[in-house]
Design an enzyme around this catalytic site. Structure first.
Site, PDB file in Angstrom:
ATOM      1  N   TRP A  22      42.144 -10.513  24.668  1.00  0.00           N
ATOM      2  CA  TRP A  22      41.109 -11.554  24.642  1.00  0.00           C
ATOM      3  C   TRP A  22      39.723 -11.019  24.302  1.00  0.00           C
ATOM      4  CZ3 TRP A  22      38.640 -13.424  29.780  1.00  0.00           C
ATOM      5  CH2 TRP A  22      37.594 -14.328  29.506  1.00  0.00           C
ATOM      6  N   GLN A  28      34.829  -6.406  21.111  1.00  0.00           N
ATOM      7  CA  GLN A  28      34.259  -5.400  22.010  1.00  0.00           C
ATOM      8  C   GLN A  28      34.443  -3.972  21.502  1.00  0.00           C
ATOM      9  OE1 GLN A  28      36.106  -4.858  25.895  1.00  0.00           O
ATOM     10  NE2 GLN A  28      34.110  -4.920  26.869  1.00  0.00           N
ATOM     11  N   ASP A  50      49.874 -10.435  24.320  1.00  0.00           N
ATOM     12  CA  ASP A  50      49.339 -11.796  24.321  1.00  0.00           C
ATOM     13  C   ASP A  50      48.017 -11.840  23.573  1.00  0.00           C
ATOM     14  OD1 ASP A  50      49.307 -14.624  25.757  1.00  0.00           O
ATOM     15  OD2 ASP A  50      47.291 -13.787  25.953  1.00  0.00           O
ATOM     16  N   TYR A  55      40.614 -16.001  19.702  1.00  0.00           N
ATOM     17  CA  TYR A  55      39.997 -14.742  20.122  1.00  0.00           C
ATOM     18  C   TYR A  55      39.309 -14.097  18.923  1.00  0.00           C
ATOM     19  CZ  TYR A  55      42.902 -15.131  24.352  1.00  0.00           C
ATOM     20  OH  TYR A  55      43.513 -15.557  25.507  1.00  0.00           O
ATOM     21  N   ALA A 210      40.064 -10.302  38.549  1.00  0.00           N
ATOM     22  CA  ALA A 210      38.857 -11.136  38.662  1.00  0.00           C
ATOM     23  C   ALA A 210      37.740 -10.582  37.778  1.00  0.00           C
ATOM     24  CB  ALA A 210      38.397 -11.262  40.110  1.00  0.00           C
ATOM     25  N   GLY A 286      43.912  -6.144  29.968  1.00  0.00           N
ATOM     26  CA  GLY A 286      43.280  -5.699  28.738  1.00  0.00           C
ATOM     27  C   GLY A 286      42.690  -4.330  28.968  1.00  0.00           C
TER      28      GLY A 286
END
Length: 337
Positions: A22, A28, A50, A55, A210, A286
């Site tokens: 993602w 990034q 995934d 994205y 989180a 990730g």
């Protein structure tokens, strides 16, 4: 190596640690670093990947496709999604209309450079398209062999029940839901999980740490670390803000001795916690660096005893979010602009 779990009431297995791209691929980190991380995932035994067309506005699918070139296709489980605006973001470049779904699968297959995806997911619920139209389009894609299984993301219990009924009527399986789930964000436990268990639908959960808060690196009363997700708008800074309160960060620090006693790092503890839920088939992780994955995969196969789980729940009980109604707020009531 990574353990496998069945997805829903199907014979399809996925790696319980699934690589998600993602906020990393196409935005990034540069492509070479992204490809190196995917290769590390493969070396560690992760075979499920995934992504989504939205994205990095389709770039993430391209990078993942490049990274998986040369791999035996039958040994991989590739997931992607459709719903959010892509491309020039025209009136039909979004949602779950038949047109956008069919355009979406063709675009994703082209970018990923594959003939089919293993799992094609509705990235949100579309209130502006009849559910019958959406599910018929998915049924056609399955019959054409362009996707083997169908899943959804962040659907409510009622939406899952309606979608499952139509899928059964149309002759295909709705096998999964992809919600946010962590020891801090537990909104699926009230209604989504019980309904999913009844219907034979599994959870593929995103953000099990989180947004990195459960790693313990964010300290109460201290500035966020430079270069962390909280400082990068491209990597989910808006999502992490809800957890960057001193009461939350103080509670998370109480997990450090629990993790040490269990012989786990904080990220491993967080991932292992979501995998204790029997309705969870996979935790999405990730990474911007290979070493992050090497730590995460060690959560696979970990069994937390009742005392450890109780200690985690007690530490986070004052700050954990549990309201089931919050799932309904995730999908826009009108098409996103």
């Amino acid at each position: 190596m990574v353990n496998y779990r069945y997805l829903g009431n199907s014979g399809f297995k996925v790696s319980e640690i699934t690589y998600g791209n993602w906020v990393t691929h196409g935005s990034q980190v540069d492509d070479s670093a992204a490809i190196a991380t995917v290769h590390t995932a493969l070396d560690l035994g992760i075979t499920s990947f995934d992504t989504a067309d939205t994205y990095a506005n389709t770039a993430a699918e391209v990078v993942l496709g490049k990274a998986l070139q040369g791999q035996r296709r039958e040994s991989l489980e590739i997931f992607t999604k459709v719903y959010w605006p892509i491309g020039p973001k025209g009136p039909n470049d979004q949602g779950l209309s038949r047109k956008h779904i069919l355009d979406g699968i063709h675009g994703s297959l082209r970018r990923l450079d594959v003939d089919y995806v293993d799992l094609y997911q509705a990235h949100r619920y579309d209130y502006e398209t009849p559910l019958e139209e959406t599910m018929q389009a998915f049924a056609d894609i399955v019959r054409q062999g362009k996707a083997l299984y169908i899943g959804v993301s962040e659907w409510t219990a009622e939406q899952l029940r309606a979608g499952h009924a139509l899928a059964t009527e149309l002759g295909f399986q709705l096998v999964s839901n992809q919600p946010q789930y962590s020891a801090l964000w537990r909104v699926i436990e009230g209604t989504v999980v019980p309904t999913s268990q009844e219907l034979g639908i599994s959870q593929i959960v995103w953000s099990p740490m989180a947004q990195g808060v459960l790693s313990g690196k964010y300290l109460p009363g201290a500035p966020v670390p430079e270069g962390s997700r909280a400082t990068d708008e491209k990597s989910g800074a808006s999502f992490i803000k809800r957890f960057l309160r001193d009461d939350v960060l103080t509670a998370v620090q109480q997990l450090k001795p629990i993790a040490q006693e269990a012989g786990l790092t904080m990220p491993q503890l967080a991932i292992a916690w979501v995998l204790q839920n029997p309705n969870v088939s996979a935790a999405l992780v990730g990474a911007s660096r290979p070493e992050q994955l090497k730590d995460s995969v060690r959560a696979s196969g970990v069994v937390l005893d009742a005392e450890v789980k109780a200690a985690i729940d007690a530490a986070l009980a004052p700050v954990a979010v549990t309201d089931p109604a919050l799932t309904a707020e995730v999908s826009p009531k009108s098409r996103p602009a």
